[in-house]
Design an enzyme around this catalytic site. Structure first.
Site, PDB file in Angstrom:
ATOM      1  N   SER A  65      -8.641  -0.701  -8.624  1.00 36.28           N
ATOM      2  CA  SER A  65      -8.802  -2.368  -7.669  1.00 36.28           C
ATOM      3  C   SER A  65     -10.232  -2.634  -7.560  1.00 36.28           C
ATOM      4  O   SER A  65     -10.512  -3.994  -7.206  1.00 36.28           O
ATOM      5  CB  SER A  65      -8.153  -1.585  -6.716  1.00 36.28           C
ATOM      6  OG  SER A  65      -6.805  -1.612  -6.822  1.00 36.28           O
ATOM      7  N   THR A 119      -2.332   3.134  -1.523  1.00 35.19           N
ATOM      8  CA  THR A 119      -1.475   3.902  -3.043  1.00 35.19           C
ATOM      9  C   THR A 119      -1.094   5.591  -1.358  1.00 35.19           C
ATOM     10  O   THR A 119      -1.503   6.426  -0.836  1.00 35.19           O
ATOM     11  CB  THR A 119      -2.980   3.880  -3.727  1.00 35.19           C
ATOM     12  OG1 THR A 119      -2.418   4.213  -4.845  1.00 35.19           O
ATOM     13  CG2 THR A 119      -3.813   4.638  -3.597  1.00 35.19           C
ATOM     14  N   LYS A 123       1.412   5.422   1.100  1.00 37.93           N
ATOM     15  CA  LYS A 123       2.566   4.549   1.737  1.00 37.93           C
ATOM     16  C   LYS A 123       4.140   4.299   2.682  1.00 37.93           C
ATOM     17  O   LYS A 123       3.783   3.443   2.748  1.00 37.93           O
ATOM     18  CB  LYS A 123       2.855   4.305  -0.033  1.00 37.93           C
ATOM     19  CG  LYS A 123       1.601   3.672  -1.039  1.00 37.93           C
ATOM     20  CD  LYS A 123       2.637   3.103  -2.538  1.00 37.93           C
ATOM     21  CE  LYS A 123       0.951   2.283  -3.236  1.00 37.93           C
ATOM     22  NZ  LYS A 123       2.748   2.229  -4.475  1.00 37.93           N
ATOM     23  N   ASN A 144       1.967  -1.536   0.346  1.00 40.00           N
ATOM     24  CA  ASN A 144       0.662  -1.063   0.404  1.00 40.00           C
ATOM     25  C   ASN A 144      -0.158  -1.640   0.390  1.00 40.00           C
ATOM     26  O   ASN A 144      -1.825  -1.670  -0.253  1.00 40.00           O
ATOM     27  CB  ASN A 144       0.946  -0.690  -1.566  1.00 40.00           C
ATOM     28  CG  ASN A 144       1.604  -2.374  -2.264  1.00 40.00           C
ATOM     29  OD1 ASN A 144       1.974  -3.475  -1.305  1.00 40.00           O
ATOM     30  ND2 ASN A 144       0.883  -2.753  -2.995  1.00 40.00           N
ATOM     31  N   GLY A 185      11.595   9.090 -10.882  1.00 42.62           N
ATOM     32  CA  GLY A 185      10.870   8.883  -9.808  1.00 42.62           C
ATOM     33  C   GLY A 185      11.492   7.948  -8.301  1.00 42.62           C
ATOM     34  O   GLY A 185      12.456   6.792  -8.988  1.00 42.62           O
ATOM     35  N   GLY A 187       9.722   8.025  -5.086  1.00 47.07           N
ATOM     36  CA  GLY A 187       8.361   7.801  -4.100  1.00 47.07           C
ATOM     37  C   GLY A 187       8.249   6.250  -3.566  1.00 47.07           C
ATOM     38  O   GLY A 187       9.071   5.509  -4.203  1.00 47.07           O
ATOM     39  N   ALA A 189       6.440   3.815  -4.497  1.00 47.17           N
ATOM     40  CA  ALA A 189       6.453   3.446  -5.914  1.00 47.17           C
ATOM     41  C   ALA A 189       7.836   2.687  -6.586  1.00 47.17           C
ATOM     42  O   ALA A 189       7.918   1.577  -6.460  1.00 47.17           O
ATOM     43  CB  ALA A 189       5.268   3.232  -6.919  1.00 47.17           C
ATOM     44  N   ASN A 209      15.473  11.774 -10.080  1.00 49.81           N
ATOM     45  CA  ASN A 209      14.208  12.884  -9.797  1.00 49.81           C
ATOM     46  C   ASN A 209      14.504  13.673  -9.839  1.00 49.81           C
ATOM     47  O   ASN A 209      15.413  13.757  -9.220  1.00 49.81           O
ATOM     48  CB  ASN A 209      13.934  11.464  -8.062  1.00 49.81           C
ATOM     49  CG  ASN A 209      12.856  12.387  -7.479  1.00 49.81           C
ATOM     50  OD1 ASN A 209      11.665  11.598  -7.597  1.00 49.81           O
ATOM     51  ND2 ASN A 209      12.719  13.235  -6.920  1.00 49.81           N
TER      52      ASN A 209
END
Length: 324
Positions: A65, A119, A123, A144, A185, A187, A189, A209
């Protein structure tokens, strides 16, 4: 003293001149090759009037970023007349979980700091520090991006729209609609991506997960999502999204058994550094279409830049916020 014959001296002078010219040519080529890299990755001068922005996480050396932000700011200035004189710099901060609270409240006291990109692993933890949230942040239970404004801390989440936007940009308008999607996953995101897929018309969204309870918690929070065990076959999946933090390191284990990666599966990644993770490479080598995490980043960075730089009074209606 002895002298070289004129012909030999002339020959040596010619060799020296050609050598110097070769060195000059090589240096020129190196300068041209490195110029775009140094433009993207370094900050040579920062005005004392520049607004300070930070991206916080741990580890932070995997983020792109700060390198991409100057181009996003230039596009914002070209796009929005009210931002044409905006001056801001984005810098990375490596922050452990136990240091997040002190950092956030410390930066909020700085009159020239306008906010944060947040990030992993912060988050979800950042949520309790926000005084206001957008609908997107409320829906997924994490954010985020945080904007500091007149004593308030306004949190939002752009991961879901970023992922879906990047997928549509690369694969067309039907990249999500009526697709059977499986997320690996559970989390922050994954929550955002699941929410974005449901909102944009996916036929089904399932999540697996390593810790089943976290997958179940995600499914309970996002209507239209179900938690399942890793299936023995992915024949009933159109889009597979790798949403864990695995992939930054070459020693990371496979997030999905490689023998499950078979065409016509579209394999997507949220990790953007490296651009081709081991998961994407394995999928490509097995004949699957792949979609890199860099598309998710580029898709949302323009919106993130506007959220952090433009006046909240000028934000689009979708970013409306209310107190926590």
């Amino acid at each position: 003293p002895s002298r070289l014959p004129k012909t030999m001296a002339s020959h040596l002078d010619g060799l020296e001149a050609r050598f110097e010219q070769s060195i000059a040519d090589i240096m020129g080529q190196m300068h041209q090759a490195l110029k775009p890299l140094t433009h993207r990755s370094s900050v040579s001068r920062v005005s004392p009037s520049a607004r300070a922005l930070f991206i916080v996480g741990q580890p932070i050396d995997v983020t792109r970023s700060p390198m991409e932000f100057p181009q996003a700011l230039t596009r914002l200035k070209d796009r929005r007349a009210a931002c044409k004189d905006a001056d801001a710099v984005l810098l990375p901060l490596d922050v452990p979980p136990q240091g997040l609270e002190a950092l956030v409240h410390g930066l909020a006291q700085a009159s020239n700091c306008d906010g944060l990109i947040v990030t992993r692993p912060h988050k979800e933890a950042i949520l309790k520090h926000c005084t206001h949230l957008t609908a997107a942040a409320r829906a997924v239970g994490c954010c985020n991006v945080v904007r500091f404004h007149k004593g308030s801390m306004i949190g939002t989440n752009m991961d879901g729209d970023g992922f879906v936007g990047g997928l549509i940009q690369q694969r067309g308008n039907n990249a999500v609609r009526n697709q059977r999607c499986l997320l690996v996953g559970a989390g922050g995101a994954a929550r955002a991506v699941a929410h974005g897929l449901v909102r944009n018309g996916a036929r089904s969204v399932s999540v697996v997960n390593r810790t089943t309870a976290r997958a179940q918690a995600l499914a309970a929070r996002i209507p239209g999502v179900r938690a399942i065990e890793m299936p023995s076959s992915l024949n009933d999946v159109d889009v597979l999204v790798q949403c864990t933090s695995l992939g930054h390191n070459t020693t990371d284990p496979d997030p999905v058994p490689r023998d499950l990666l078979r065409p016509p599966l579209v394999c997507c990644e949220v990790v953007h550094t490296p651009e081709e993770t081991a998961f994407l490479r394995a999928a490509r080598e097995r004949g699957c279409d792949t979609h890199a995490g860099t598309h998710m980043l580029s898709s949302q960075l323009d919106a993130i830049c506007e959220f952090l730089v433009a006046r909240p009074e000028d934000w689009p209606d979708a970013w409306a916020f209310s107190s926590t």
